[in-house]
Design a protein around this motif. Structure first.
Motif, PDB file in Angstrom:
ATOM      1  N   ALA A  85     -44.448  14.806  20.760  1.00  0.00           N
ATOM      2  CA  ALA A  85     -43.461  14.196  19.872  1.00  0.00           C
ATOM      3  C   ALA A  85     -44.145  13.507  18.695  1.00  0.00           C
ATOM      4  N   ALA A  86     -45.250  12.813  18.957  1.00  0.00           N
ATOM      5  CA  ALA A  86     -45.980  12.146  17.878  1.00  0.00           C
ATOM      6  C   ALA A  86     -46.628  13.172  16.949  1.00  0.00           C
ATOM      7  N   ARG A  87     -47.169  14.232  17.533  1.00  0.00           N
ATOM      8  CA  ARG A  87     -47.745  15.321  16.725  1.00  0.00           C
ATOM      9  C   ARG A  87     -46.676  15.915  15.810  1.00  0.00           C
ATOM     10  N   ASP A  88     -45.490  16.173  16.359  1.00  0.00           N
ATOM     11  CA  ASP A  88     -44.401  16.753  15.568  1.00  0.00           C
ATOM     12  C   ASP A  88     -43.895  15.785  14.511  1.00  0.00           C
ATOM     13  N   ALA A  89     -43.908  14.496  14.829  1.00  0.00           N
ATOM     14  CA  ALA A  89     -43.476  13.483  13.865  1.00  0.00           C
ATOM     15  C   ALA A  89     -44.339  13.528  12.618  1.00  0.00           C
ATOM     16  N   VAL A  90     -45.639  13.673  12.802  1.00  0.00           N
ATOM     17  CA  VAL A  90     -46.560  13.766  11.670  1.00  0.00           C
ATOM     18  C   VAL A  90     -46.297  15.029  10.867  1.00  0.00           C
ATOM     19  N   ARG A  91     -46.146  16.141  11.558  1.00  0.00           N
ATOM     20  CA  ARG A  91     -45.926  17.422  10.873  1.00  0.00           C
ATOM     21  C   ARG A  91     -44.613  17.422  10.098  1.00  0.00           C
ATOM     22  N   LEU A  92     -43.554  16.897  10.704  1.00  0.00           N
ATOM     23  CA  LEU A  92     -42.267  16.871  10.033  1.00  0.00           C
ATOM     24  C   LEU A  92     -42.268  15.942   8.824  1.00  0.00           C
ATOM     25  N   GLY A  93     -43.197  14.985   8.809  1.00  0.00           N
ATOM     26  CA  GLY A  93     -43.321  14.077   7.677  1.00  0.00           C
ATOM     27  C   GLY A  93     -44.204  14.610   6.565  1.00  0.00           C
ATOM     28  N   GLY A  94     -44.701  15.829   6.737  1.00  0.00           N
ATOM     29  CA  GLY A  94     -45.550  16.427   5.712  1.00  0.00           C
ATOM     30  C   GLY A  94     -47.023  16.444   6.045  1.00  0.00           C
ATOM     31  N   GLY A  95     -47.376  15.973   7.235  1.00  0.00           N
ATOM     32  CA  GLY A  95     -48.767  15.924   7.633  1.00  0.00           C
ATOM     33  C   GLY A  95     -49.227  17.191   8.319  1.00  0.00           C
ATOM     34  N   PRO A  96     -50.478  17.204   8.803  1.00  0.00           N
ATOM     35  CA  PRO A  96     -51.043  18.402   9.429  1.00  0.00           C
ATOM     36  C   PRO A  96     -50.444  18.692  10.800  1.00  0.00           C
ATOM     37  N   ASN A  97     -50.473  19.955  11.179  1.00  0.00           N
ATOM     38  CA  ASN A  97     -49.998  20.381  12.495  1.00  0.00           C
ATOM     39  C   ASN A  97     -51.199  20.468  13.429  1.00  0.00           C
ATOM     40  N   SER A 135     -64.342   0.288  22.509  1.00  0.00           N
ATOM     41  CA  SER A 135     -64.066   0.275  23.946  1.00  0.00           C
ATOM     42  C   SER A 135     -63.296   1.518  24.385  1.00  0.00           C
ATOM     43  N   LYS A 136     -62.717   2.237  23.417  1.00  0.00           N
ATOM     44  CA  LYS A 136     -62.001   3.485  23.704  1.00  0.00           C
ATOM     45  C   LYS A 136     -62.811   4.711  23.275  1.00  0.00           C
ATOM     46  N   ALA A 137     -64.096   4.489  22.979  1.00  0.00           N
ATOM     47  CA  ALA A 137     -64.985   5.564  22.517  1.00  0.00           C
ATOM     48  C   ALA A 137     -64.533   6.134  21.169  1.00  0.00           C
ATOM     49  N   LEU A 138     -63.937   5.273  20.344  1.00  0.00           N
ATOM     50  CA  LEU A 138     -63.549   5.656  18.992  1.00  0.00           C
ATOM     51  C   LEU A 138     -64.460   4.918  18.009  1.00  0.00           C
ATOM     52  N   ASN A 139     -64.855   5.595  16.922  1.00  0.00           N
ATOM     53  CA  ASN A 139     -65.802   5.007  15.974  1.00  0.00           C
ATOM     54  C   ASN A 139     -65.123   4.572  14.676  1.00  0.00           C
ATOM     55  N   LEU A 140     -65.929   4.160  13.703  1.00  0.00           N
ATOM     56  CA  LEU A 140     -65.389   3.684  12.429  1.00  0.00           C
ATOM     57  C   LEU A 140     -64.625   4.775  11.683  1.00  0.00           C
ATOM     58  N   ASP A 141     -65.120   6.009  11.757  1.00  0.00           N
ATOM     59  CA  ASP A 141     -64.402   7.117  11.119  1.00  0.00           C
ATOM     60  C   ASP A 141     -63.011   7.273  11.728  1.00  0.00           C
ATOM     61  N   ASP A 142     -62.933   7.137  13.048  1.00  0.00           N
ATOM     62  CA  ASP A 142     -61.633   7.220  13.723  1.00  0.00           C
ATOM     63  C   ASP A 142     -60.729   6.066  13.286  1.00  0.00           C
ATOM     64  N   LEU A 143     -61.292   4.886  13.168  1.00  0.00           N
ATOM     65  CA  LEU A 143     -60.510   3.724  12.763  1.00  0.00           C
ATOM     66  C   LEU A 143     -59.874   3.937  11.393  1.00  0.00           C
ATOM     67  N   VAL A 144     -60.660   4.418  10.442  1.00  0.00           N
ATOM     68  CA  VAL A 144     -60.137   4.630   9.087  1.00  0.00           C
ATOM     69  C   VAL A 144     -59.095   5.743   9.085  1.00  0.00           C
ATOM     70  N   ALA A 145     -59.375   6.844   9.763  1.00  0.00           N
ATOM     71  CA  ALA A 145     -58.439   7.972   9.769  1.00  0.00           C
ATOM     72  C   ALA A 145     -57.132   7.613  10.473  1.00  0.00           C
ATOM     73  N   LEU A 146     -57.223   6.977  11.636  1.00  0.00           N
ATOM     74  CA  LEU A 146     -56.021   6.666  12.409  1.00  0.00           C
ATOM     75  C   LEU A 146     -55.201   5.547  11.779  1.00  0.00           C
ATOM     76  N   SER A 147     -55.842   4.693  10.984  1.00  0.00           N
ATOM     77  CA  SER A 147     -55.091   3.672  10.251  1.00  0.00           C
ATOM     78  C   SER A 147     -54.145   4.322   9.253  1.00  0.00           C
ATOM     79  N   GLY A 148     -54.418   5.578   8.917  1.00  0.00           N
ATOM     80  CA  GLY A 148     -53.535   6.327   8.026  1.00  0.00           C
ATOM     81  C   GLY A 148     -52.145   6.530   8.595  1.00  0.00           C
ATOM     82  N   ALA A 149     -51.948   6.215   9.868  1.00  0.00           N
ATOM     83  CA  ALA A 149     -50.602   6.252  10.453  1.00  0.00           C
ATOM     84  C   ALA A 149     -49.663   5.320   9.692  1.00  0.00           C
ATOM     85  N   HIS A 150     -50.230   4.309   9.017  1.00  0.00           N
ATOM     86  CA  HIS A 150     -49.414   3.366   8.248  1.00  0.00           C
ATOM     87  C   HIS A 150     -48.916   3.964   6.935  1.00  0.00           C
TER      88      HIS A 150
END
Length: 285
Positions: A85-97, A135-150
């Motif tokens: 559902a979250a994957r589809d939410a991004v795609r329906l909003g114009g983001g990548p599939n 603590s979730k095995a995510l790095n700075l690149d992940d932090l910047v990319a995933l913050s794009g959810a905003h």
């Protein structure tokens, strides 16, 4: 396709659904791993914590799960439905599939006590966010990319009230040096002192319903809604990554796909570690 149809249908009636589903996924995966534990109702559950009080999209996931159960009973977990559902939410909003992996089991534990230590607060600086992501095995690149959810969604005035101070006459003024003053005053016009708690503003003041890279362009101009957004450009450790995403939507989408796959792989339960719930809101009896 069943999940996609449910998300598309719900989004037609409520444009805020995609952002709600994406946020719901984050709050699930960052606490007990991607196991659907945030979906469980009841006293003492993750969902009951005040930090999760503003979460939405639960009924969309429940509806999608009900559809899936008709055609594939006891086969697809609520955790997988939420990821789809979250994957589809991004795609329906114009983001990548994003081609996500499947096979998660639903967790049998949902505890309010596990929430606060694992959720990023909007007031956090980069070190605080990095500690949680690491603590979730995510790095700075992940932090910047995933913050794009905003790049999509809306937030209550209280979520960024720390960026303003009240003078002796009771007037609010922007005080966060990372916040563009004009943008700060625009926010105050929407969120005056003693504003209705139900008032919300767009996370992205330019294209709040579109999943795009404008979020990063806003950061460069000092228009990050939260302090935790603004520090991504304000800190030299992440500034260049923000600039790259601001300049190239293709780069952002590529980074999003990589990091989304890493996010949705956190703490996955398989085999006897979990179950496939019949209803997402309750653990099987």
């Amino acid at each position: 396709m069943l999940v996609t149809d449910a998300v598309r249908s719900a989004s037609t009636f409520d444009q805020t659904v995609p952002a709600k589903l994406l946020r719901l996924l984050f709050h699930d995966c960052m606490v007990e791993g991607c196991d659907g534990s945030v979906l469980v109702e009841g006293n003492g559950t993750e969902r009951a914590d005040p930090a999760n009080a503003s979460l939405g999209g639960f009924q969309v996931v429940e509806s999608a799960k009900a559809l899936v159960e008709v055609f594939c009973p006891s086969t697809v977990s609520c955790a997988d439905v939420l990821v789809l559902a979250a994957r589809d939410a991004v795609r329906l909003g114009g983001g990548p599939n994003v081609r996500v992996l499947m096979g998660r089991k639903d967790g049998r534990v949902s505890s309010e006590a596990n929430v606060r230590a694992n959720i990023v607060d909007t007031t956090f600086d980069l070190d605080q966010m990095t500690k949680i992501f690491s603590s979730k095995a995510l790095n700075l690149d992940d932090l910047v990319a995933l913050s794009g959810a905003h790049t999509i969604g809306r937030s209550h005035c209280s979520a960024f009230s720390d960026r303003f101070a009240q003078d002796s006459k009771g007037k609010l003024t922007p005080t966060d040096p990372l916040l563009d003053k004009k943008y700060g005053n625009d926010l105050l016009s929407q969120c005056p002192r003693n504003a209705d708690p139900s008032i919300t503003v767009d996370n992205d003041p330019e294209t709040g319903l579109v999943f795009d890279n404008v979020y990063y362009q806003n950061l460069v101009m000092g228009k990050g809604l939260f302090h935790s957004d603004s520090v991504l450009f304000g800190d030299t450790r992440t500034r260049n990554k923000v600039l790259r995403f601001a300049e190239s939507e293709e780069s952002f989408f590529e980074g999003w796909e990589r990091s989304f796959l890493r996010l949705t792989s956190i703490g996955v339960k398989t085999g006897n570690q979990g179950e496939i719930r019949r209803l997402c809101r309750e653990i099987n009896g």
